[in-house]
Motif scaffolding. Structure first.
Motif, short mmCIF file in Angstrom:
data_model
loop_
_atom_site.label_atom_id
_atom_site.label_comp_id
_atom_site.label_asym_id
_atom_site.label_seq_id
_atom_site.Cartn_x
_atom_site.Cartn_y
_atom_site.Cartn_z
N ALA A 3 6.21 48.84 14.85
CA ALA A 3 5.84 50.08 15.52
C ALA A 3 6.54 50.15 16.87
O ALA A 3 6.86 49.13 17.48
CB ALA A 3 4.32 50.13 15.70
N HIS A 5 5.54 50.75 19.79
CA HIS A 5 4.80 50.27 20.95
C HIS A 5 4.23 48.88 20.73
O HIS A 5 3.31 48.47 21.44
CB HIS A 5 3.68 51.25 21.30
CG HIS A 5 4.16 52.65 21.60
ND1 HIS A 5 4.91 52.94 22.72
CD2 HIS A 5 4.03 53.81 20.92
CE1 HIS A 5 5.20 54.23 22.74
NE2 HIS A 5 4.69 54.78 21.65
N ASP A 6 4.75 48.14 19.75
CA ASP A 6 4.26 46.80 19.51
C ASP A 6 4.60 45.88 20.68
O ASP A 6 5.63 46.05 21.36
CB ASP A 6 4.87 46.22 18.23
CG ASP A 6 4.15 46.73 16.98
OD1 ASP A 6 3.13 47.43 17.14
OD2 ASP A 6 4.61 46.44 15.87
N SER A 37 -1.63 46.80 18.10
CA SER A 37 -0.21 46.79 18.40
C SER A 37 0.25 45.50 19.07
O SER A 37 1.40 45.41 19.50
CB SER A 37 0.12 47.98 19.32
OG SER A 37 -0.67 47.93 20.50
N ARG A 154 -3.79 51.27 22.89
CA ARG A 154 -2.64 51.56 23.75
C ARG A 154 -2.89 51.10 25.18
O ARG A 154 -2.02 50.52 25.82
CB ARG A 154 -2.33 53.07 23.73
CG ARG A 154 -1.66 53.56 22.46
CD ARG A 154 -1.11 54.96 22.64
NE ARG A 154 -2.16 55.92 22.92
CZ ARG A 154 -2.82 56.61 21.98
NH1 ARG A 154 -2.51 56.42 20.70
NH2 ARG A 154 -3.76 57.47 22.31
N THR A 157 -2.81 47.19 25.31
CA THR A 157 -1.44 46.70 25.15
C THR A 157 -0.61 46.96 26.39
O THR A 157 0.17 46.11 26.83
CB THR A 157 -0.79 47.35 23.92
OG1 THR A 157 -1.57 47.07 22.76
CG2 THR A 157 0.61 46.83 23.71
#
Length: 285
Positions: A3, A5-6, A37, A154, A157
């Motif tokens: 992904a 935004h990993d 993520s 989000r 992370t």
């Protein structure tokens, strides 16, 4: 598929690597654990096989494949194909066994901006933050009706990514701070231009040191506060549920009370009377 935004986090015996791209192993093998993520990469323990063990396993496999190749050749398979396949399989197994025998270490990420922490203090602090982030994620299933898991993921992370950058910067400031501290014993008079310049740089570094420490503490405190708030809310919900269940149980017991008769006391009285009469009979001549 990775992904966009990993965040990949890996820690071996010499460094901690944080990158937006998947981490590669320089030596050894690793396991990957995904939570939202965030992908944590944990090196596996080395197999412990020695060089002699690897040679013995490869030799045994080569002998078995030699027999298999002879059988395939007898069945009409070209010997060149059988031999090439056998050699490729022996080479693949040998490489994998040799890799598994060595301690797992991460390769440096291709992204030059990816934080790499070497300092023990920075690594330890970031490790504690990652552990606290796991506590935060553990509260989300019970709070799924109160939070947006995607938005929370989000935010968490991003906090870990920002903290890694701050720790990498603080690591650089620490090195510079140590270098300037070692240069302080120069023996020059205080009014010397070199001594004045050195003092000015030390003041600037101390300011950067305080700023990086404040930024790191602010991020770590926010992650810790999120974990504590979620855990306290879950604990409060459980206590409230226990109290509500107890209230309902008490109400049912009160509404369906069991009638109590005098059978128990009457039985005790009759038993006592029988025993007294028996003793009187035994006492008569």
């Amino acid at each position: 598929m990775t992904a966009p935004h990993d965040l990949h986090i890996g820690a071996d015996h010499e460094k901690t690597v944080v990158s937006a791209s998947p981490l590669r192993m320089r030596t050894g093998r690793a396991r990957r654990y995904r939570a939202g993520s965030v992908v944590e990469v944990v090196p596996r323990r080395p197999s412990g096989r020695t060089r002699a063990d690897l040679i013995r396993v490869s030799s045994q496999l080569s002998l078995v494949l030699l027999v298999v190749s002879a059988l395939l050749t007898g069945a009409g398979v070209p010997w060149t194909a059988a031999a090439a396949g056998s050699l490729a399989l022996v080479a693949l197994v040998s490489v994998r066994l040799a890799r598994a025998a060595r301690p797992g270490t991460f390769a440096l990420p291709k992204d030059q901006d990816a934080p790499v922490l070497h300092g023990p203090r920075e690594r330890a602090a970031y490790g504690r933050a990652v552990a606290t982030a796991r506590r935060v994620r553990a509260t989300w299933p019970a709070l799924r009706h109160m939070i947006d898991p995607a938005e929370a993921d989000r935010g968490l992370t991003t906090a870990l990514r920002d903290l890694a950058a701050v720790m990498a910067r603080r690591q650089q400031v620490r090195r510079l701070r140590d270098e300037l501290g070692a240069a302080s014993g120069h023996g020059l008079p205080g009014e010397s231009p070199a001594a004045v310049a050195l003092a000015e740089q030390r003041d600037r570094v101390e300011e950067l040191w305080r700023e990086s420490g404040a930024d790191a503490n602010r991020i770590m405190a926010s992650i810790h506060a999120a974990a504590v708030a979620g855990e306290n809310l879950i604990r409060e919900q459980r206590i409230h549920e226990t109290a509500r269940n107890a209230e309902m149980a008490i109400a049912r017991l009160t509404a369906t009370g069991v009638p109590v008769s005098d059978a128990g006391p009457e039985l005790a009285e009759r038993t006592a009377a029988v025993i007294a009469a028996y003793r009187e009979l035994q006492a008569e001549p």
